[in-house]
Scaffold this motif. Structure first.
Motif, short mmCIF file in Angstrom:
data_model
loop_
_atom_site.label_atom_id
_atom_site.label_comp_id
_atom_site.label_asym_id
_atom_site.label_seq_id
_atom_site.Cartn_x
_atom_site.Cartn_y
_atom_site.Cartn_z
N LEU A 108 0.96 -0.92 -0.07
CA LEU A 108 0.14 -0.06 0.00
C LEU A 108 0.95 1.27 -0.03
N VAL A 109 2.12 1.21 0.84
CA VAL A 109 2.85 2.32 0.99
C VAL A 109 3.41 2.65 -0.41
N LEU A 110 3.94 1.55 -1.10
CA LEU A 110 4.55 1.60 -2.23
C LEU A 110 3.64 2.14 -3.30
N GLY A 111 2.47 1.61 -3.24
CA GLY A 111 1.35 2.30 -4.47
C GLY A 111 1.19 3.60 -4.31
N LEU A 112 1.18 4.13 -3.09
CA LEU A 112 0.70 5.53 -2.68
C LEU A 112 2.09 6.34 -3.03
N VAL A 113 3.26 5.83 -2.89
CA VAL A 113 4.55 6.72 -3.22
C VAL A 113 4.40 6.87 -4.97
N VAL A 114 4.05 5.87 -5.52
CA VAL A 114 3.90 5.70 -6.96
C VAL A 114 2.90 6.95 -7.58
N LEU A 115 1.78 6.77 -6.75
CA LEU A 115 0.59 7.95 -6.94
C LEU A 115 1.06 9.30 -6.75
N ALA A 116 1.89 9.38 -5.68
CA ALA A 116 2.46 10.95 -5.34
C ALA A 116 3.28 11.20 -6.26
N GLY A 117 4.18 10.45 -6.83
CA GLY A 117 5.12 10.64 -7.97
C GLY A 117 4.39 11.11 -9.41
N LEU A 118 3.15 10.18 -9.56
CA LEU A 118 2.39 10.70 -10.50
C LEU A 118 1.77 12.00 -10.55
N ALA A 119 1.28 12.24 -9.12
CA ALA A 119 0.48 13.57 -8.98
C ALA A 119 1.64 15.03 -9.18
N VAL A 120 2.78 14.56 -8.71
CA VAL A 120 3.78 15.71 -8.94
C VAL A 120 4.09 16.00 -10.37
#
Length: 203
Positions: free
Chosen positions: A46-58
């Motif tokens: 879940l943490v990995l997925g959220l990190v990837v999503l944060a990168g995409l959001a940036v």
């Protein structure tokens, strides 16, 4: 193309509907991916997925800011130097509106042309030339932007915009025309970054 260059272009429902559909599908896929990662890896997944999503959001935020910046009439040189005449005309129209000009798109002999007027009634006729870097070898630097004698008929300013440089012959030609200014790549870069066209024209 005319309404886009004159600033009257706005998105229609049929143009934005596909984007909304794609956005909805993306949300579903992303949520499904998070659930799958959590099911396979637990909290680390879940943490990995959220990190990837944060990168995409940036990345999306940066892209959005770049789009808004260009709409306000500010460009990076890399965004202009390889544009064709049509793309350069679209960018110039935005920069002219940023500087307070009203812009009308009037193509001439199949090439882009902008007819503009400011609040004081001055008129500007803008044409474009491919950035071929034409040079006759007699000048090591781009020709400077210069007034070529008295203003044209009706105080109309004629402006030739290029991402390349002008040869000495080009400058001599413009000096015989009256009211012609040559805007080369160096000055175009300054204009795109926010320097007013009035400053570049020496007003």
């Amino acid at each position: 193309m005319r309404v886009r260059l004159e600033g009257q272009y706005g998105p229609e429902l049929r143009e934005v509907a596909p984007a909304f559909v794609v956005l909805a599908l993306a949300v579903v896929v992303l949520l499904g991916g998070l659930v799958w990662l959590y099911g396979r890896l637990g909290r680390p997944g879940l943490v990995l997925g959220l990190v990837v999503l944060a990168g995409l959001a940036v990345l999306l935020v940066r892209r959005r800011r770049a789009v808004l910046r260009r709409r306000r009439g500010y460009y990076l040189w890399a965004e202009l130097q390889h544009r064709d005449e049509q793309g350069l005309a679209e960018a110039a129209a935005r920069m002219l509106r940023r500087d307070g000009w009203r812009v009308r798109y009037e193509p001439w002999e199949g090439t882009p042309r902008l007819l503009c007027r400011d609040t004081t009634g001055r008129r500007l006729d803008v044409t474009f030339r491919p950035g071929d870097g034409a040079d006759d070898g007699t000048s090591s630097a781009p020709a400077p932007l210069r007034a070529a004698g008295p203003a044209g008929l009706g105080a109309e300013i004629r402006l030739v915009v290029s991402t390349g440089s002008y040869s000495r012959g080009d400058v001599l030609w413009s000096s015989r025309q009256g009211g012609v200014h040559l805007l080369d790549g160096h000055q175009l870069q300054r204009w795109a970054e926010g320097t007013s066209l009035a400053v570049l024209l020496g007003d």
